[in-house]
Design a protein around this motif. Structure first.
Motif, PDB file in Angstrom:
ATOM      1  N   VAL A  38     -17.526 -34.204  33.105  1.00  0.00           N
ATOM      2  CA  VAL A  38     -16.971 -35.553  33.137  1.00  0.00           C
ATOM      3  C   VAL A  38     -18.083 -36.596  33.025  1.00  0.00           C
ATOM      4  CG1 VAL A  38     -15.606 -37.200  34.478  1.00  0.00           C
ATOM      5  CG2 VAL A  38     -15.030 -34.751  34.546  1.00  0.00           C
ATOM      6  N   ASP A  39     -19.110 -36.450  33.853  1.00  0.00           N
ATOM      7  CA  ASP A  39     -20.139 -37.485  33.964  1.00  0.00           C
ATOM      8  C   ASP A  39     -21.053 -37.573  32.741  1.00  0.00           C
ATOM      9  OD1 ASP A  39     -19.105 -37.914  36.481  1.00  0.00           O
ATOM     10  OD2 ASP A  39     -20.618 -36.693  37.499  1.00  0.00           O
ATOM     11  N   ASN A  40     -21.290 -36.452  32.065  1.00  0.00           N
ATOM     12  CA  ASN A  40     -22.236 -36.435  30.947  1.00  0.00           C
ATOM     13  C   ASN A  40     -21.568 -36.581  29.583  1.00  0.00           C
ATOM     14  OD1 ASN A  40     -24.013 -36.010  32.999  1.00  0.00           O
ATOM     15  ND2 ASN A  40     -24.797 -34.051  32.276  1.00  0.00           N
ATOM     16  N   GLY A  41     -20.301 -36.904  29.579  1.00  0.00           N
ATOM     17  CA  GLY A  41     -19.643 -37.252  28.330  1.00  0.00           C
ATOM     18  C   GLY A  41     -19.061 -36.106  27.529  1.00  0.00           C
ATOM     19  N   TRP A  42     -18.948 -34.923  28.125  1.00  0.00           N
ATOM     20  CA  TRP A  42     -18.445 -33.783  27.364  1.00  0.00           C
ATOM     21  C   TRP A  42     -16.965 -33.919  27.018  1.00  0.00           C
ATOM     22  CZ3 TRP A  42     -21.390 -30.303  25.013  1.00  0.00           C
ATOM     23  CH2 TRP A  42     -22.720 -30.189  25.422  1.00  0.00           C
ATOM     24  N   ILE A  43     -16.179 -34.464  27.913  1.00  0.00           N
ATOM     25  CA  ILE A  43     -14.747 -34.605  27.625  1.00  0.00           C
ATOM     26  C   ILE A  43     -14.521 -35.654  26.542  1.00  0.00           C
ATOM     27  CG2 ILE A  43     -12.511 -35.248  28.609  1.00  0.00           C
ATOM     28  CD1 ILE A  43     -13.457 -33.900  31.203  1.00  0.00           C
ATOM     29  N   GLU A  44     -15.258 -36.773  26.613  1.00  0.00           N
ATOM     30  CA  GLU A  44     -15.175 -37.760  25.541  1.00  0.00           C
ATOM     31  C   GLU A  44     -15.625 -37.159  24.219  1.00  0.00           C
ATOM     32  OE1 GLU A  44     -16.509 -38.222  28.483  1.00  0.00           O
ATOM     33  OE2 GLU A  44     -15.976 -40.174  29.328  1.00  0.00           O
ATOM     34  N   HIS A  45     -16.660 -36.328  24.272  1.00  0.00           N
ATOM     35  CA  HIS A  45     -17.160 -35.663  23.069  1.00  0.00           C
ATOM     36  C   HIS A  45     -16.092 -34.754  22.473  1.00  0.00           C
ATOM     37  CE1 HIS A  45     -20.031 -33.544  20.455  1.00  0.00           C
ATOM     38  NE2 HIS A  45     -19.534 -32.408  20.915  1.00  0.00           N
ATOM     39  N   MET A  46     -15.420 -33.978  23.300  1.00  0.00           N
ATOM     40  CA  MET A  46     -14.362 -33.097  22.815  1.00  0.00           C
ATOM     41  C   MET A  46     -13.255 -33.894  22.148  1.00  0.00           C
ATOM     42  SD  MET A  46     -13.852 -30.121  25.681  1.00  0.00           S
ATOM     43  CE  MET A  46     -14.160 -31.063  27.159  1.00  0.00           C
ATOM     44  N   ALA A  47     -12.863 -34.986  22.785  1.00  0.00           N
ATOM     45  CA  ALA A  47     -11.794 -35.816  22.218  1.00  0.00           C
ATOM     46  C   ALA A  47     -12.218 -36.403  20.879  1.00  0.00           C
ATOM     47  CB  ALA A  47     -11.413 -36.915  23.202  1.00  0.00           C
ATOM     48  N   LYS A  48     -13.452 -36.878  20.789  1.00  0.00           N
ATOM     49  CA  LYS A  48     -13.960 -37.445  19.531  1.00  0.00           C
ATOM     50  C   LYS A  48     -14.026 -36.376  18.447  1.00  0.00           C
ATOM     51  CE  LYS A  48     -18.002 -39.881  17.624  1.00  0.00           C
ATOM     52  NZ  LYS A  48     -19.371 -40.388  17.922  1.00  0.00           N
ATOM     53  N   LEU A  49     -14.359 -35.167  18.850  1.00  0.00           N
ATOM     54  CA  LEU A  49     -14.445 -34.051  17.907  1.00  0.00           C
ATOM     55  C   LEU A  49     -13.071 -33.637  17.397  1.00  0.00           C
ATOM     56  CD1 LEU A  49     -16.705 -32.117  16.765  1.00  0.00           C
ATOM     57  CD2 LEU A  49     -16.006 -30.518  18.571  1.00  0.00           C
ATOM     58  N   GLY A  50     -12.033 -33.985  18.145  1.00  0.00           N
ATOM     59  CA  GLY A  50     -10.679 -33.593  17.770  1.00  0.00           C
ATOM     60  C   GLY A  50     -10.174 -32.359  18.476  1.00  0.00           C
ATOM     61  N   ALA A  51     -10.911 -31.883  19.473  1.00  0.00           N
ATOM     62  CA  ALA A  51     -10.455 -30.719  20.237  1.00  0.00           C
ATOM     63  C   ALA A  51      -9.234 -31.088  21.066  1.00  0.00           C
ATOM     64  CB  ALA A  51     -11.570 -30.214  21.143  1.00  0.00           C
ATOM     65  N   THR A  52      -8.297 -30.158  21.138  1.00  0.00           N
ATOM     66  CA  THR A  52      -7.088 -30.378  21.929  1.00  0.00           C
ATOM     67  C   THR A  52      -6.933 -29.369  23.047  1.00  0.00           C
ATOM     68  OG1 THR A  52      -5.782 -29.036  20.376  1.00  0.00           O
ATOM     69  CG2 THR A  52      -5.889 -31.427  19.973  1.00  0.00           C
ATOM     70  N   CYS A  53      -7.901 -28.465  23.164  1.00  0.00           N
ATOM     71  CA  CYS A  53      -7.856 -27.452  24.227  1.00  0.00           C
ATOM     72  C   CYS A  53      -9.276 -27.086  24.621  1.00  0.00           C
ATOM     73  CB  CYS A  53      -7.108 -26.209  23.743  1.00  0.00           C
ATOM     74  SG  CYS A  53      -7.113 -24.821  24.916  1.00  0.00           S
ATOM     75  N   LEU A  54      -9.549 -27.061  25.905  1.00  0.00           N
ATOM     76  CA  LEU A  54     -10.830 -26.601  26.449  1.00  0.00           C
ATOM     77  C   LEU A  54     -10.656 -25.199  26.993  1.00  0.00           C
ATOM     78  CD1 LEU A  54     -13.742 -26.845  27.543  1.00  0.00           C
ATOM     79  CD2 LEU A  54     -12.788 -28.009  29.553  1.00  0.00           C
ATOM     80  N   LEU A  55     -11.453 -24.265  26.483  1.00  0.00           N
ATOM     81  CA  LEU A  55     -11.517 -22.910  27.033  1.00  0.00           C
ATOM     82  C   LEU A  55     -12.743 -22.825  27.925  1.00  0.00           C
ATOM     83  CD1 LEU A  55     -11.000 -19.901  27.344  1.00  0.00           C
ATOM     84  CD2 LEU A  55     -11.992 -19.547  25.070  1.00  0.00           C
TER      85      LEU A  55
END
Length: 456
Positions: A38-55
């Motif tokens: 959350v703090d280092n921007g990984w979730i924002e990165h996933m959303a920007k990348l177009g990912a819709t599922c985190l494994l």
């Protein structure tokens, strides 16, 4: 139809990414490393990348790499607390990203609480039946007994799924993961080792959770998904109404990098036709396998390739083929990592996500799989038909009820012209929006991929 078939999966090995110690001493206070997502921007990165599922690979208490579970109900202290995991899942859901957890139900570590009870109380332990014990044997720890292990690894004790009490306990674990963390499904570690009866039992639990979740989230989003790890053989053994919804596609994985390195696109073309074609003998037509160029168990694709210029067309192929694409953290900007003992080089600590031209490309590919006007129905739901294959080129069609899309791949370092009957005169490249005229041949530049949406 559920959310999974249209998903773009982003995979993170959290013990690696967050820089957790390789060993768990079992006594330290929890360190909230999961919060880095959350703090280092990984979730924002996933959303920007177009990912819709985190494994998420293993997050529960273990002694080392996460696959030697000590406690299924407590987040590994090297990663933080149960609340930290819930915070990550909540943040993902807020960003429109589903979450799958890694379910390691074939074996446990020697630190698993029930196994420790067996070591202490032997035949008198109420959990003795959870394992396959030879009371007359011995082992390197001089336990005065021996036990069945996973693939002979002595610190991974295999679970006995003929035991109903064990299975009921694991069912409660899964229900607890859904209720406490609100996760959307499970990746089943070494699903190829699980017997059909236990897989059917897990399917019952998943169906139960799906029914409950659908009342709250709707039929499409309420699906509780089971994705099984499989490597060889006919994947239909582990995929179906009484087993997993989807499985890992190692056959295509090998074909993808090997076809690029050996200038033999016939290899991956054969695999794609065998898996998803229209002939009666084709194996998985209509099913959505989890496809990948790399993951936490194999070398990074940038290391595996002889020529990294193949990354761009390979990711195009990954997103264009039938199935669900999986992107492993860091590979979307081309990091390298050779596989060696412990797998630490392919599971590295990364401070924050990066972005470059390759990441731009993958984000553009992801956008074409999105629901709604921007996405392509054919890429998610279309059938597969091969049109042309050459040593360094591949052209195939994805056709759904309302769309017909052509995927053109050129792995060569020079342009190539496809000559074929497109069945229409013009198309639009859905990646960059440019118009394409099929008249006189279709030229594609070196190391490229195009998605041509046909006018009819």
């Amino acid at each position: 139809m559920s959310w999974y078939e249209e998903a773009v999966v982003y995979q993170i090995y959290p013990l690696g990414l967050t820089g957790a110690p390789y060993e768990n001493d079992g006594s330290s206070e929890p360190v909230s490393r999961l919060g880095q997502l959350v703090d280092n921007g990984w979730i924002e990165h996933m959303a920007k990348l177009g990912a819709t599922c985190l494994l998420l690979n293993p997050v529960f208490e273990s002694l080392s790499h996460g696959y030697d579970t000590s406690d299924y109900k407590v987040v590994d202290r090297r990663l933080g607390t149960n609340q930290d995991l819930r915070d990550v899942v909540d943040a993902c859901h807020e960003a429109g990203i589903k979450v799958l957890l890694d379910g390691v139900f074939n074996h446990v570590g020697r630190g698993f609480w029930a196994f420790r009870d067996v070591l202490e109380h032997r035949e008198g332990s109420p959990y003795a039946g959870w394992f396959n014990i030879d009371w007359g044997g011995n082992n390197q720890w001089n336990d005065g007994l021996s036990y069945e292990c996973w693939e002979g690894v002595p610190y991974l004790a295999k679970l006995n799924h003929n035991n109903h009490e064990l299975n009921a306990y694991l069912a409660d674990v899964i229900r607890g993961w859904e209720s406490e963390f609100d996760v959307d499904g499970i990746r089943l570690d070494v699903a190829y080792c699980l017997d059909a009866g236990f897989l059917g039992y897990l399917r019952d639990i998943a169906n139960e959770l799906t029914e409950m979740r659908s009342e709250r989230l709707g039929e499409r989003d309420g699906k509780f998904v089971l994705v099984g790890e499989t490597m060889f053989g006919d994947y239909n053994q582990w995929m179906g109404d009484r087993a997993c919804d989807s499985v890992t596609n190692y056959e295509a994985y090998k074909g993808l990098w090997s076809s690029a390195n050996s200038a033999n696109m016939h290899e991956i073309a054969y695999a794609l036709a065998r898996q998803s074609g229209s002939d009666p003998w084709d194996l998985y037509t209509g099913k959505h396998l989890l496809n990948f160029l790399d993951n936490h168990d194999v070398p990074r694709i940038a290391t595996k390739l002889d020529d990294v210029r193949h990354l761009r067309p390979l990711y195009g192929l990954l997103f264009g083929m039938v199935g669900v694409p999986n992107v492993y953290y860091g590979s979307e900007w081309g990091i390298e990592g050779e596989q060696s003992f412990g797998d630490h080089e392919i599971r590295p600590a990364l401070d924050a996500p990066e972005w470059n031209e390759l990441t731009d490309w993958i984000a553009a590919l992801s956008a074409r799989r999105a629901s709604g006007a921007a996405g392509s129905e054919a890429l998610c739901w279309g059938d597969y038909a091969q049109i042309e294959v050459q040593p360094r080129q591949l052209l195939f069609q994805r056709k759904s009820q309302h769309e017909r899309l052509l995927v053109a791949i050129n792995m060569a370092n020079e342009p190539y012209v496809f000559h074929f009957d497109a069945g229409c005169g013009r198309a639009v490249d859905v990646i960059d929006g440019s118009e394409h005229d099929f008249g006189g041949g279709s030229e594609v530049e070196p190391f490229s991929c195009h998605y041509w949406l046909c006018e009819r």
